[in-house]
Design an enzyme around this catalytic site. Structure first.
Site, PDB file in Angstrom:
ATOM      1  N   GLU A  75       1.561  24.264 -25.511  1.00 33.98           N
ATOM      2  CA  GLU A  75       2.826  24.659 -24.100  1.00 33.98           C
ATOM      3  C   GLU A  75       4.256  24.162 -24.736  1.00 33.98           C
ATOM      4  O   GLU A  75       5.095  23.474 -23.948  1.00 33.98           O
ATOM      5  CB  GLU A  75       2.415  23.319 -23.299  1.00 33.98           C
ATOM      6  N   HIS A  92       2.545  17.487 -18.968  1.00 33.38           N
ATOM      7  CA  HIS A  92       1.606  18.314 -18.156  1.00 33.38           C
ATOM      8  C   HIS A  92       0.082  17.959 -18.329  1.00 33.38           C
ATOM      9  O   HIS A  92      -0.180  17.174 -19.208  1.00 33.38           O
ATOM     10  CB  HIS A  92       1.906  19.691 -19.359  1.00 33.38           C
ATOM     11  N   HIS A  97      -3.885  26.004 -12.728  1.00 33.78           N
ATOM     12  CA  HIS A  97      -3.683  25.246 -14.497  1.00 33.78           C
ATOM     13  C   HIS A  97      -3.851  24.022 -14.168  1.00 33.78           C
ATOM     14  O   HIS A  97      -4.410  23.176 -14.441  1.00 33.78           O
ATOM     15  CB  HIS A  97      -2.763  26.040 -14.307  1.00 33.78           C
TER      16      HIS A  97
HETATM   17  P1  13P Z   1      -2.650  21.643 -25.927  1.00 31.08           P
HETATM   18  O1  13P Z   1      -4.162  21.115 -26.517  1.00 31.08           O
HETATM   19  O2  13P Z   1      -2.113  22.962 -27.134  1.00 31.08           O
HETATM   20  O3  13P Z   1      -1.373  20.425 -25.821  1.00 31.08           O
HETATM   21  O4  13P Z   1      -3.146  22.766 -24.843  1.00 31.08           O
HETATM   22  C1  13P Z   1      -3.468  22.008 -24.115  1.00 31.08           C
HETATM   23  C2  13P Z   1      -3.373  22.515 -22.474  1.00 31.08           C
HETATM   24  O5  13P Z   1      -3.037  21.940 -21.749  1.00 31.08           O
HETATM   25  C3  13P Z   1      -2.818  24.069 -22.446  1.00 31.08           C
HETATM   26  O6  13P Z   1      -2.190  24.216 -21.331  1.00 31.08           O
HETATM   27 ZN    ZN Z   2      -3.153  22.614 -19.724  1.00 32.46          ZN
END
Ligand code: 13P
Ligand code: ZN
Length: 270
Positions: free
Chosen positions: A119, A142, A215
């Site tokens: 991300e 996130h 999400h």
């Molecule tokens: P990453 O492991 O690449 O950080 O991805 C996790 C995620 O929540 C993608 O939205």
């Molecule tokens: Zn995610």
């Protein structure tokens, strides 16, 4: 192996805050497998010795050109790395990157070759936006908070500020500590530049926390603890709403007058 954090207590303090929050995300059940990611702008802690560190890997494209990031450094969770592992070992499950002079690519400089989160386009686009605005915010988080994500599966909750008002009215603290409410970003492919652009648009609408439909959330703050606290507070309200519904009734929520009183006493913008 010598870590970049050695003898750099200010930098170590900020990275340790990321580790602390990573532990909370795992404990809350918001970080299944590699779910979620955190980045922090650490440029203010970068000294001459760090600037001289050679790249550990080749140059990688960001996917966007972000002019305000020239000369910036970030600590990033590694892609496919687990929050529960990062909580114990932040420099084995994340890395420090340097933005290249073209402002469209980066290289990893410490501690080891851990590729940053998928991300990254969203995180770096938001940091670029924050710097452009003169914001002092340094952290973006996130994560996948269960109850908040569940609520985005209902179309009515996706209309502007419907969730904001509902969540504010569940418990007085929510409006006091998340005074800008909760923005909505329609569903888009994870990791995409489109998602990054839509996230900036939502944050520009004056939100510190936005939902990525079906999400997760994306939150920004002065530091990672502040960003986490806002998500935690909002999700507590979502839990109260759902608990009331599970008990068989629709919660009344605080009245408009009670909400107004909170705004007056806490001098809130909205
Ligand atoms: P990453 O492991 O690449 O950080 O991805 C996790 C995620 O929540 C993608 O939205
Ligand atoms: Zn995610």
């Amino acid at each position: 192996m010598k870590s970049i954090l050695e003898n750099r207590s200010n930098l170590a303090r900020e990275v340790n805050k990321v580790a602390e929050v990573a532990g909370y995300l795992w404990q809350k059940g918001w970080a299944e497998r590699n779910g979620g990611n955190i980045t922090i702008n650490i440029t203010q802690y970068v000294d001459e010795a760090i600037r001289k560190l050679p790249a550990i890997c080749g140059v990688n494209p960001i996917g966007a050109t972000l002019p305000n990031l020239k000369g910036c450094y970030f600590y990033c969770k590694g892609t496919n790395r687990r929050m529960r592992d990062l909580a114990r070992a932040p420099m084995e499950n994340g890395s420090v990157i340097r933005i290249c002079d073209d402002c469209a690519s980066y290289e990893i400089i410490a501690d080891r070759h851990v590729m940053p989160t998928s991300e990254l386009p969203s995180h770096l686009s938001v940091h670029n936006y924050l710097i452009g605005k003169g914001s002092t915010y340094k952290a973006s988080v996130h994560t996948h908070p269960i109850e908040l994500v569940a609520m985005t599966h209902c179309n009515d909750f996706l209309k502007k500020d419907v969730l904001t008002k509902l969540l504010w009215s569940m418990i007085p603290e929510t409006k006091a500590f998340c005074p800008r409410g909760l923005g909505i970003v329609p569903y888009m492919l994870p990791s995409s530049v489109e998602l990054a652009n839509a996230t900036i648009k939502a944050i520009d609408d004056d939100y510190d926390v936005v939902m990525w439909e079906k999400h997760g959330v994306f939150a920004v703050g002065e530091d990672v603890i502040e960003a986490f606290d806002m998500v935690d507070t909002l999700n507590k309200s979502a839990q109260i709403y759902m608990d009331a519904r599970c008990m068989g009734f629709v919660p009344d929520g605080m009245s408009d007058a009670q909400m107004q009183e909170i705004s007056d006493v806490f001098h809130l913008p909205k």
